[in-house]
Each structure stands twice: as structure tokens, then as C-alpha cells.
Design a protein around this motif. Sequence first.
Motif, PDB file in Angstrom:
ATOM      1  N   LEU A  37     -30.329 -47.313  -9.512  1.00  0.00           N
ATOM      2  CA  LEU A  37     -29.904 -48.476  -8.730  1.00  0.00           C
ATOM      3  C   LEU A  37     -29.554 -48.078  -7.300  1.00  0.00           C
ATOM      4  CD1 LEU A  37     -29.504 -51.515  -8.858  1.00  0.00           C
ATOM      5  CD2 LEU A  37     -27.159 -51.112  -9.641  1.00  0.00           C
ATOM      6  N   LEU A  38     -28.953 -46.921  -7.133  1.00  0.00           N
ATOM      7  CA  LEU A  38     -28.658 -46.412  -5.788  1.00  0.00           C
ATOM      8  C   LEU A  38     -29.947 -46.173  -5.000  1.00  0.00           C
ATOM      9  CD1 LEU A  38     -25.711 -43.939  -6.437  1.00  0.00           C
ATOM     10  CD2 LEU A  38     -25.655 -45.993  -5.003  1.00  0.00           C
ATOM     11  N   VAL A  39     -30.929 -45.541  -5.635  1.00  0.00           N
ATOM     12  CA  VAL A  39     -32.220 -45.284  -4.971  1.00  0.00           C
ATOM     13  C   VAL A  39     -32.867 -46.608  -4.574  1.00  0.00           C
ATOM     14  CG1 VAL A  39     -34.576 -44.408  -5.299  1.00  0.00           C
ATOM     15  CG2 VAL A  39     -32.615 -43.031  -6.052  1.00  0.00           C
ATOM     16  N   LEU A  40     -32.898 -47.546  -5.486  1.00  0.00           N
ATOM     17  CA  LEU A  40     -33.505 -48.852  -5.201  1.00  0.00           C
ATOM     18  C   LEU A  40     -32.772 -49.572  -4.074  1.00  0.00           C
ATOM     19  CD1 LEU A  40     -34.122 -49.900  -8.886  1.00  0.00           C
ATOM     20  CD2 LEU A  40     -35.909 -49.611  -7.163  1.00  0.00           C
ATOM     21  N   THR A  41     -31.452 -49.539  -4.108  1.00  0.00           N
ATOM     22  CA  THR A  41     -30.655 -50.229  -3.092  1.00  0.00           C
ATOM     23  C   THR A  41     -30.808 -49.587  -1.718  1.00  0.00           C
ATOM     24  OG1 THR A  41     -29.058 -50.883  -4.780  1.00  0.00           O
ATOM     25  CG2 THR A  41     -28.321 -50.998  -2.504  1.00  0.00           C
ATOM     26  N   LYS A  42     -30.722 -48.263  -1.657  1.00  0.00           N
ATOM     27  CA  LYS A  42     -30.801 -47.560  -0.370  1.00  0.00           C
ATOM     28  C   LYS A  42     -32.181 -47.637   0.260  1.00  0.00           C
ATOM     29  CE  LYS A  42     -26.598 -46.169   0.071  1.00  0.00           C
ATOM     30  NZ  LYS A  42     -25.772 -46.707   1.139  1.00  0.00           N
ATOM     31  N   THR A  43     -33.235 -47.672  -0.554  1.00  0.00           N
ATOM     32  CA  THR A  43     -34.587 -47.748  -0.002  1.00  0.00           C
ATOM     33  C   THR A  43     -35.006 -49.187   0.292  1.00  0.00           C
ATOM     34  OG1 THR A  43     -35.593 -47.871  -2.206  1.00  0.00           O
ATOM     35  CG2 THR A  43     -35.356 -45.661  -1.212  1.00  0.00           C
ATOM     36  N   GLY A  44     -34.355 -50.140  -0.370  1.00  0.00           N
ATOM     37  CA  GLY A  44     -34.729 -51.532  -0.196  1.00  0.00           C
ATOM     38  C   GLY A  44     -35.906 -51.956  -1.056  1.00  0.00           C
ATOM     39  N   LYS A  56     -45.267 -35.850 -13.527  1.00  0.00           N
ATOM     40  CA  LYS A  56     -46.158 -36.751 -14.270  1.00  0.00           C
ATOM     41  C   LYS A  56     -45.555 -38.147 -14.253  1.00  0.00           C
ATOM     42  CE  LYS A  56     -49.083 -34.165 -17.284  1.00  0.00           C
ATOM     43  NZ  LYS A  56     -49.713 -34.140 -18.586  1.00  0.00           N
ATOM     44  N   LEU A  57     -46.414 -39.129 -14.112  1.00  0.00           N
ATOM     45  CA  LEU A  57     -46.011 -40.534 -14.045  1.00  0.00           C
ATOM     46  C   LEU A  57     -45.764 -41.086 -15.443  1.00  0.00           C
ATOM     47  CD1 LEU A  57     -45.720 -43.141 -12.308  1.00  0.00           C
ATOM     48  CD2 LEU A  57     -48.191 -43.455 -12.618  1.00  0.00           C
ATOM     49  N   HIS A  58     -44.587 -41.722 -15.638  1.00  0.00           N
ATOM     50  CA  HIS A  58     -44.247 -42.287 -16.943  1.00  0.00           C
ATOM     51  C   HIS A  58     -43.993 -43.786 -16.914  1.00  0.00           C
ATOM     52  CE1 HIS A  58     -43.975 -38.600 -19.347  1.00  0.00           C
ATOM     53  NE2 HIS A  58     -43.708 -38.052 -18.183  1.00  0.00           N
ATOM     54  N   GLY A  59     -43.728 -44.362 -15.740  1.00  0.00           N
ATOM     55  CA  GLY A  59     -43.475 -45.788 -15.676  1.00  0.00           C
ATOM     56  C   GLY A  59     -42.848 -46.203 -14.364  1.00  0.00           C
ATOM     57  N   LEU A  60     -42.259 -47.393 -14.371  1.00  0.00           N
ATOM     58  CA  LEU A  60     -41.566 -47.928 -13.198  1.00  0.00           C
ATOM     59  C   LEU A  60     -40.183 -48.399 -13.621  1.00  0.00           C
ATOM     60  CD1 LEU A  60     -44.222 -50.269 -11.500  1.00  0.00           C
ATOM     61  CD2 LEU A  60     -43.488 -48.030 -10.707  1.00  0.00           C
ATOM     62  N   ILE A  61     -39.220 -48.230 -12.735  1.00  0.00           N
ATOM     63  CA  ILE A  61     -37.891 -48.808 -12.930  1.00  0.00           C
ATOM     64  C   ILE A  61     -37.674 -49.801 -11.797  1.00  0.00           C
ATOM     65  CG2 ILE A  61     -36.618 -47.024 -11.664  1.00  0.00           C
ATOM     66  CD1 ILE A  61     -35.394 -48.726 -14.886  1.00  0.00           C
ATOM     67  N   SER A  62     -37.060 -50.923 -12.129  1.00  0.00           N
ATOM     68  CA  SER A  62     -36.858 -51.955 -11.123  1.00  0.00           C
ATOM     69  C   SER A  62     -35.443 -52.502 -11.205  1.00  0.00           C
ATOM     70  CB  SER A  62     -37.863 -53.093 -11.323  1.00  0.00           C
ATOM     71  OG  SER A  62     -37.595 -53.774 -12.532  1.00  0.00           O
ATOM     72  N   SER A  84     -26.559 -45.194 -19.555  1.00  0.00           N
ATOM     73  CA  SER A  84     -27.961 -45.428 -19.914  1.00  0.00           C
ATOM     74  C   SER A  84     -28.909 -44.640 -19.028  1.00  0.00           C
ATOM     75  CB  SER A  84     -28.291 -46.912 -19.808  1.00  0.00           C
ATOM     76  OG  SER A  84     -27.473 -47.665 -20.660  1.00  0.00           O
ATOM     77  N   LYS A  85     -29.979 -44.166 -19.623  1.00  0.00           N
ATOM     78  CA  LYS A  85     -30.991 -43.370 -18.910  1.00  0.00           C
ATOM     79  C   LYS A  85     -32.188 -44.235 -18.516  1.00  0.00           C
ATOM     80  CE  LYS A  85     -28.791 -39.490 -19.474  1.00  0.00           C
ATOM     81  NZ  LYS A  85     -27.950 -39.060 -18.386  1.00  0.00           N
ATOM     82  N   VAL A  86     -32.796 -43.843 -17.432  1.00  0.00           N
ATOM     83  CA  VAL A  86     -33.962 -44.542 -16.882  1.00  0.00           C
ATOM     84  C   VAL A  86     -35.056 -44.713 -17.934  1.00  0.00           C
ATOM     85  CG1 VAL A  86     -35.870 -44.277 -15.243  1.00  0.00           C
ATOM     86  CG2 VAL A  86     -33.526 -43.876 -14.493  1.00  0.00           C
ATOM     87  N   GLU A  87     -35.324 -43.676 -18.708  1.00  0.00           N
ATOM     88  CA  GLU A  87     -36.446 -43.736 -19.660  1.00  0.00           C
ATOM     89  C   GLU A  87     -36.252 -44.768 -20.772  1.00  0.00           C
ATOM     90  OE1 GLU A  87     -34.208 -39.900 -20.948  1.00  0.00           O
ATOM     91  OE2 GLU A  87     -34.741 -40.885 -19.060  1.00  0.00           O
ATOM     92  N   HIS A  88     -35.025 -45.219 -20.997  1.00  0.00           N
ATOM     93  CA  HIS A  88     -34.771 -46.223 -22.028  1.00  0.00           C
ATOM     94  C   HIS A  88     -34.950 -47.644 -21.512  1.00  0.00           C
ATOM     95  CE1 HIS A  88     -32.264 -42.763 -23.651  1.00  0.00           C
ATOM     96  NE2 HIS A  88     -33.326 -42.874 -24.414  1.00  0.00           N
TER      97      HIS A  88
END
Length: 146
Positions: A37-44, A56-62, A84-88
Motif C-alpha cells: 500500500l505504501l508503494v502504491l500510494t507513493k508512486t500514485g 519472476k512475474l507472479h501477478g499484480l497487487i492493487s 497479510s502477505k501480498v501473495e495471498h
Amino acid sequence: MMSLQNSDFLKATLDELIIPAERVAHVQMGNNLEHALLVLTKTGYTAVPVLDAHFKLHGLISTPLILDHITGLERIQFESLDESKVEHVMKQEIPRIQKNGHFQKALSLLVDNPFVCVEDSDGYFIGILTRRALLKQLQKNIRHIQ
């Protein structure tokens, strides 16, 4: 007057339009949702790729996925951001294309997505192809046709 079909636009390689992996914000599988959430917020950005330690690419988080995960019936469960972890929570079925993929496939994926993840044949993350980059290329080629 030259037609768009005859222009270099449709012959453009994905390599010319890709934003390379080293310039793309991402999170890793083991990161918690607070970090994502910090990465998403700071990057916009509203979504970023999820990679493993080997790139390796595993998915997207939003942001919507994270907010949906922490929203309970009675209250927002902020403590789950740390637990909670991103992969879940990440979306695994995502628009992606191979580095040597066809331009027209990328174009059709970008109709419904703001960006497409680009990977090599082994699944290593190469970068992203954005709708913006594609539209800029189209605009450049249309000017040459007119």
C-alpha cells in the motif's frame, strides 16, 4: 496519402515501447500489504507487478484488492495490513505478453488494461507496455501519414 496499415506503427517492436523492469515500481511475494500500500500510494499507481526474489512475474497487487481484503463487515481491519502477505491477495490471472509477442496481441490487451506486463519465455519480468506508450506511438505515426 499513406494508409495506417502501411505505416511502421503496426511493425513496431515491443522492445521500442517497453518501460524496462528497472524503472517499474513493484513489490515482492513476501512483502506485507502495508508495504504494498505504501508503494502504491507513493508512486500514485493503482496496481504494480508482484515478483519473486529471482524477478519472476507472479501477478499484480492493487489498491482495490488491498482495501477489499482489510474491509470487514463492522470496520476496516488495519492490523491485517501488517499481517497479510501480498501473495495471498494478489491477482494471479493478469494480462501479460512475451517479449517477442505480437504487437496486435499487445494492442488487444491494452484496450481493456492500462498496462501489460512483459516477460521472457521463462517468466522473468522484462517490463511493462503501457497504453500511453502505445498511444504516443500511434499519434507520432498519424502525424507522419497526414
